[in-house]
Design an enzyme around this catalytic site. Sequence first.
Site, short mmCIF file in Angstrom:
data_model
loop_
_atom_site.label_atom_id
_atom_site.label_comp_id
_atom_site.label_asym_id
_atom_site.label_seq_id
_atom_site.Cartn_x
_atom_site.Cartn_y
_atom_site.Cartn_z
N LYS A 9 0.84 -1.20 0.00
CA LYS A 9 0.00 0.00 0.00
C LYS A 9 0.88 1.25 0.00
O LYS A 9 0.72 2.15 -0.80
CB LYS A 9 -0.90 -0.04 1.25
CG LYS A 9 -1.84 1.11 1.37
CD LYS A 9 -2.82 0.84 2.51
CE LYS A 9 -3.62 2.08 2.85
NZ LYS A 9 -4.63 1.84 3.88
N GLU B 121 10.55 -4.80 4.38
CA GLU B 121 10.58 -6.23 4.03
C GLU B 121 10.23 -6.41 2.55
O GLU B 121 10.93 -7.10 1.80
CB GLU B 121 9.57 -7.02 4.86
CG GLU B 121 9.89 -7.16 6.33
CD GLU B 121 9.31 -6.05 7.17
OE1 GLU B 121 8.98 -4.97 6.61
OE2 GLU B 121 9.18 -6.25 8.40
N GLY C 94 -5.00 -2.31 5.10
CA GLY C 94 -4.23 -3.47 4.64
C GLY C 94 -4.92 -4.79 4.91
O GLY C 94 -5.09 -5.63 4.01
N ARG C 95 -5.36 -5.00 6.16
CA ARG C 95 -5.94 -6.31 6.50
C ARG C 95 -7.36 -6.49 5.96
O ARG C 95 -7.97 -7.52 6.18
CB ARG C 95 -5.88 -6.52 8.02
CG ARG C 95 -6.57 -5.45 8.83
CD ARG C 95 -6.20 -5.55 10.31
NE ARG C 95 -6.70 -4.42 11.08
CZ ARG C 95 -6.09 -3.26 11.19
NH1 ARG C 95 -4.96 -3.04 10.54
NH2 ARG C 95 -6.61 -2.30 11.93
N GLU D 206 -5.00 -7.19 15.18
CA GLU D 206 -4.55 -5.86 14.78
C GLU D 206 -5.71 -4.87 14.85
O GLU D 206 -5.52 -3.69 15.13
CB GLU D 206 -3.96 -5.91 13.36
CG GLU D 206 -2.96 -4.81 13.11
CD GLU D 206 -2.10 -5.05 11.87
OE1 GLU D 206 -0.96 -5.51 12.01
OE2 GLU D 206 -2.58 -4.78 10.75
N HIS E 148 -5.01 -33.19 17.42
CA HIS E 148 -3.90 -34.00 17.91
C HIS E 148 -2.77 -33.14 18.45
O HIS E 148 -1.67 -33.63 18.68
CB HIS E 148 -3.39 -34.91 16.78
CG HIS E 148 -4.42 -35.92 16.37
ND1 HIS E 148 -4.43 -37.21 16.84
CD2 HIS E 148 -5.51 -35.80 15.56
CE1 HIS E 148 -5.47 -37.86 16.33
NE2 HIS E 148 -6.14 -37.01 15.56
N LYS F 3 9.17 -1.32 14.50
CA LYS F 3 9.74 -1.03 13.17
C LYS F 3 10.77 0.08 13.28
O LYS F 3 11.85 0.01 12.72
CB LYS F 3 8.62 -0.52 12.25
CG LYS F 3 7.86 -1.55 11.47
CD LYS F 3 7.10 -0.83 10.38
CE LYS F 3 5.92 -1.60 9.86
NZ LYS F 3 5.07 -0.83 8.95
C1 G6Q Z 1 -2.75 -4.10 7.91
C2 G6Q Z 1 -1.53 -3.41 8.24
C3 G6Q Z 1 -0.25 -4.09 7.82
C4 G6Q Z 1 0.18 -3.78 6.38
C5 G6Q Z 1 1.62 -4.24 6.19
C6 G6Q Z 1 2.12 -4.00 4.79
O1 G6Q Z 1 -3.84 -3.67 8.11
O2 G6Q Z 1 -1.62 -2.11 7.78
O3 G6Q Z 1 -0.29 -5.47 7.99
O4 G6Q Z 1 -0.67 -4.40 5.48
O5 G6Q Z 1 2.44 -3.57 7.12
O6 G6Q Z 1 2.07 -2.65 4.47
P1 G6Q Z 1 2.22 -2.18 3.00
O7 G6Q Z 1 1.12 -2.75 2.19
O8 G6Q Z 1 2.17 -0.68 3.04
O9 G6Q Z 1 3.56 -2.69 2.51
#
Ligand code: G6Q
Length: 546
Positions: free
Chosen positions: A207, A213, A267-268, A353, A384, A512
Site C-alpha cells: 500500500k 521487508e 491493509g488487513r 490488529e 492432535h 519497526k
Molecule cells: C494491515 C496493516 C499491515 C500492512 C503491512 C504492509 O492492516 O496495515 O499489515 O498491510 O504492514 O504494508 P504495506 O502494504 O504498506 O507494505
Amino acid sequence: MEKNVAKTKAWKKLASHYRSIKDVEMRDLFASDPKRGEKYNISLETLYLDYSKNRFNDQTMQYLLDLAKDADLHNKIEAMFTGEKINTTENRAVLHTALRNRQSTPVYVDGKDVMPQINAVLAKMKKFTDAVRYGDFLGYTGKKLTNIVNIGIGGSNLGPVMATAALKEYWAKDIKCYFISNIDGSACEDVLSQIDPETTLFVVVSKTFTTIETLTNAKTCRKWLVDALGEYAVSKHFVAVSTNAKEVSKFGINVDNMFEFWDFVGGRYSMWSAVGLSIALAVGMENFEKMLDGAYEMDNHFRNTPFSVNIPVILGLLSVWYNNFFGFHCHGVIPYDQDLRYLPSYLQQLFMESNGKSVNNSNKFVKYDTGEILFGGAGTDAQHSFFQLLHQGTQIVPLDLIVPAISHNEMGEHHEILVANALAQGEAMMKGKTVGEAAEELAKAGKSAEEVSMLKRYKTFRGNRPTNTIILKKVDPYTLGMLVAMYEHKAFVEGVIWRINSFDQMGVELGKKLALNILPELRGEQTKEHDSSTSHLIDLIRKIRK
Ligand code: G6Q
C-alpha cells in the site's frame, strides 16, 4: 464524547446477569429445551451458523442486544458503509465494503463517488489476468507466465495466501502461486530456487511502497531476474499493487503496470481490491468476482438484518460476553478443511490488529479488556496438538468449528470421518463427562475399584465449553467471500461495543522504528545508547557474525 461502555446500564445488567448464569451448564440448557439446537441458528445462502452451544439464554441475548443498541451499532454500521471517516486517528473512511458493492450504488468520500475508480481497477484486473492466463501477456522471452510470486507482507500477503489456498480447486491447471513475505533471506531463496525467470510474474504488493521487508525482497527478486534476462525484461515480469505511484516508479516499475487501491482500504481488509491480484491470476476474474458477490451478500445481511438474527452481530456480541464477563480472552478457529488451513493466521491479524487497542474513541485509556487472542489450525490436525488444553485445561477457549458439508475431494470415507470429528468436538466441549460418568465407564470397561478411583478424575471433562458450528455448503469462491466478510463484520461489532478504532495499527510502529535504529549498529556504523540487554545482544551477534 462516548460513554464508557462499562458504565452503561446494559453493561451493568449483563454484569449482574452473569452472576446468575455463570454456573449454568449447557447440558442442562439443552435438556430443559429440546429444541435449543433448532432455535439458535441462522442461515444465509450457503452458510449456516449454529450458536446454540454457547452459555446464554434468551435474557442474556436481550441484554447483549441492548448493549449493541446502546453502542449505536446500527448507525455505526451505516457510517462505515456510507464512507464516513470512522478511522478517526488517521482521518480515513473505511470502505472495504465498497470494493464489493456489486450494485455500484454511489459511495461518497469527500463528496466524490468512489465506485467508478473501484470498477475501473476491477476492469483493469480482468484485462490483465485474462491476458496472462490466456497467454496474451507473455514474458520477455515469449513464454507464458505461469509462476505468480506475490511479494508483500501483513495485509498485503495474508489475504492472498489464505484465499489462493482456500480456492486451490479453482486454479488454472498451469498456474502456480508463491508468496514471499518475511525479510528472512530463506523466504526468497525458497521461492527463487523453485521457479524459472522466463515464466515468472512478480506481483509486488505494498500500500505504502515503503515497507522495508517488501522492498528488500522485491529488490532481490528484481536483481535475480535482471541477472538472468537483463534490465529490459523487468516490465514484462513485474507489476505493482499500491496507493503510491511515485514510489512504484522510483522502484523501476512502469506505472502502467500498477494496480491502484486507496487510503480508504486498510491493509488487513484489502484482499477484495487489487491486492487480490494473485488470487485473480490463479482462479480467474470470474471466480474472484464470485468471491466479491459472496462478501456483498454478507454485507447486505449485516447492514439490513435485525440484530437478533444477524450473524456477525451475534458472533461479535458472544465474543464480548465471553471476553468481558467470563474472562475467556482467547478464541480458537478450527476449519475442518485442509484448504482453509491459513484462515486462522489471516483472522489472527484481522482480530488482533483491529481490536488490540487500549485507548477508546474519546481518547481515554480503557478500563476493560478489548481484543481477543485468536489462534487455530485445521481440524483434525489441531485435535492432535492443542485440543488437550481445550478439553481439560483450566482455561476456557470458545471455538468456531468450520465445517464444509461437501468436500472437493470426496475420497472414500475421508470426508465423513472429518465431519464426524468436527461435530464430536462440539458435542464433547459442550457435554463433557462428569466424574461419575467417567467412573461408570471405567467400571464397565472392567477396571478394578482401585483403578477406577485412581483414573476417574483424569478421565473427567468439565465440559460447558462454548462452540459455534459454521457449516458451509462447500469451500467455493462465493462461500469464502461470505465467510471472510462475516469475520470482518464480527470484528467491527466488537470494536463498536468496546468504543475503539478497529482500523488503525499504531502498535506495529514502535518495533519497526527501533529496528531502523539498530540496523546501522549491526553494520558497525555507529553506536547508540540502549538498555544493557539490547546493547549486549548487539555486541554478541556482531561477534558471532565476524
Ligand atoms: C494491515 C496493516 C499491515 C500492512 C503491512 C504492509 O492492516 O496495515 O499489515 O498491510 O504492514 O504494508 P504495506 O502494504 O504498506 O507494505
